[in-house]
Design an enzyme around this catalytic site. Structure first.
Site, PDB file in Angstrom:
ATOM      1  N   SER A  14      -7.404 -10.789  -3.132  1.00  0.00           N
ATOM      2  CA  SER A  14      -6.662 -10.196  -2.362  1.00  0.00           C
ATOM      3  C   SER A  14      -6.592 -10.454  -0.766  1.00  0.00           C
ATOM      4  O   SER A  14      -7.718 -10.800  -0.469  1.00  0.00           O
ATOM      5  CB  SER A  14      -7.445  -8.569  -2.680  1.00  0.00           C
ATOM      6  OG  SER A  14      -6.717  -7.840  -1.731  1.00  0.00           O
ATOM      7  N   SER A  16      -5.928  -8.147   1.353  1.00  0.00           N
ATOM      8  CA  SER A  16      -5.948  -6.728   2.104  1.00  0.00           C
ATOM      9  C   SER A  16      -7.204  -6.727   3.013  1.00  0.00           C
ATOM     10  O   SER A  16      -6.923  -6.267   3.947  1.00  0.00           O
ATOM     11  CB  SER A  16      -6.171  -5.496   1.026  1.00  0.00           C
ATOM     12  OG  SER A  16      -4.942  -5.415   0.407  1.00  0.00           O
ATOM     13  N   LYS A  65      -2.648   0.642 -10.801  1.00  0.00           N
ATOM     14  CA  LYS A  65      -1.593   1.361 -10.006  1.00  0.00           C
ATOM     15  C   LYS A  65      -1.093   2.595 -10.870  1.00  0.00           C
ATOM     16  O   LYS A  65      -0.562   3.812 -10.254  1.00  0.00           O
ATOM     17  CB  LYS A  65      -0.504   0.597  -9.529  1.00  0.00           C
ATOM     18  CG  LYS A  65      -1.050  -0.542  -8.523  1.00  0.00           C
ATOM     19  CD  LYS A  65       0.116  -1.247  -8.110  1.00  0.00           C
ATOM     20  CE  LYS A  65       0.764  -0.731  -6.963  1.00  0.00           C
ATOM     21  NZ  LYS A  65       1.747  -1.789  -6.480  1.00  0.00           N
ATOM     22  N   ASP A 101       4.525   1.201  -1.213  1.00  0.00           N
ATOM     23  CA  ASP A 101       5.356   0.282  -1.349  1.00  0.00           C
ATOM     24  C   ASP A 101       6.593   0.105  -0.684  1.00  0.00           C
ATOM     25  O   ASP A 101       7.199  -0.635  -0.174  1.00  0.00           O
ATOM     26  CB  ASP A 101       5.423  -0.250  -2.833  1.00  0.00           C
ATOM     27  CG  ASP A 101       4.251  -0.778  -3.382  1.00  0.00           C
ATOM     28  OD1 ASP A 101       3.308  -1.393  -2.697  1.00  0.00           O
ATOM     29  OD2 ASP A 101       3.686  -0.573  -4.611  1.00  0.00           O
ATOM     30  N   ALA A 126      14.095  -4.057 -13.446  1.00  0.00           N
ATOM     31  CA  ALA A 126      14.125  -2.954 -13.701  1.00  0.00           C
ATOM     32  C   ALA A 126      12.695  -2.192 -14.087  1.00  0.00           C
ATOM     33  O   ALA A 126      12.389  -1.233 -14.708  1.00  0.00           O
ATOM     34  CB  ALA A 126      15.108  -2.387 -14.839  1.00  0.00           C
TER      35      ALA A 126
END
Length: 269
Positions: A14, A16, A65, A101, A126
């Site tokens: 990550s 982050s 998530k 996001d 999609a």
């Protein structure tokens, strides 16, 4: 010191912690931010423990998530519509879930000067990543927003789900033949396997732009396709990663990190 973290599995890769460390320096904030690996079956207990330990906020990455939504005390409208949570904000009662996001995506388009208003926009894919960007894309008033997939069922379901917010035209990849778009957004996972979605001939209008939600090696197939299409500008999703982190930082600290170009440049180094 206020404590923050990103949770996921795996998590060692990550970016982050590096991003939020730069935000803290830019805005003169004092905080700690770490990466915490959590297995899916341990998620409920670990979220409770992190709340009890006083963490002020968490970023959420794969594979949590979707699962984390059911563990939040409250969830924002945009997270509900996206079907996923990527940001947790501490409340006295528990965690409030949000999804930044889409906001990060739009921030990056604005930073790059990739206009949406009045343009024909094609989104390839999609899946869950697409759900997160549709609301702000519709709010940006494109002339037409097309969502394309290999089969028609997922785009049709998205068009129905987001109907209260605006019109989405569902298509299959093959049915795009002969169309031209001003902005093509790749939200498929094909690049992670070194591939590009099978598309029928030229799709980009003269002066059109191309944007990939992926970055790094996964960006290479779409970049090659975009170059072959004669794209005026091509961008990867690293700026979106930084933009969604900036939105989370703002929600936690009440301060807007506004030097995103410097953070993106540092990450590319």
């Amino acid at each position: 010191m206020d404590r923050y973290a990103v949770i996921g599995q795996p998590i060692a890769h990550s970016r982050s912690p590096a991003i939020h460390a730069q935000f803290a320096r830019q805005t003169d904030q004092v905080l700690s931010y770490e990466a915490i690996e959590i297995a899916p079956d341990a998620l409920p207990a670990r979220l409770q423990a992190l709340h009890a330990a006083g963490y002020r906020g968490l970023n959420v990455t794969l594979p949590h998530k979707v699962a984390v939504m059911a563990l939040c005390e409250t969830v924002s409208g945009r997270a509900q519509r996206a079907g996923a949570v990527n940001t947790l904000i501490r409340t006295d009662q528990g965690w409030h879930g949000d999804n930044t996001d889409g906001e990060g995506f739009i921030r990056d388009l604005q930073r790059l000067g990739f206009g949406v208003a009045g343009r024909r926009v094609l989104v390839l894919g999609a899946g869950g990543a697409v759900r997160g960007i549709l609301e702000p894309l519709l709010a940006a008033a494109p002339a037409e927003l097309v969502v394309s997939n290999r089969n028609p069922w997922k785009p049709e379901a998205l068009a129905e789900a987001f109907k209260p917010l605006g019109t989405i035209v569902p298509r299959t990849h093959l049915s795009l033949k002969g169309d031209r778009y001003d902005l093509v957004v790749n939200a498929t996972a094909a690049g992670h396997s070194g591939r590009m979605a099978a598309l029928p001939g030229p799709l980009l209008a003269r002066g059109g732009d191309c944007y990939d939600l992926s970055y790094g090696a996964a960006f290479a197939p779409f970049r090659a396709w975009s170059e072959a299409q004669g794209a005026a500008r091509i961008a990867d999703g690293l700026g979106m990663l930084v933009g969604q982190a900036a939105a989370a930082f703002e929600a936690w600290r009440g301060v807007v990190p506004d030097r995103l170009d410097a953070v993106i440049a540092r990450l590319r180094e």
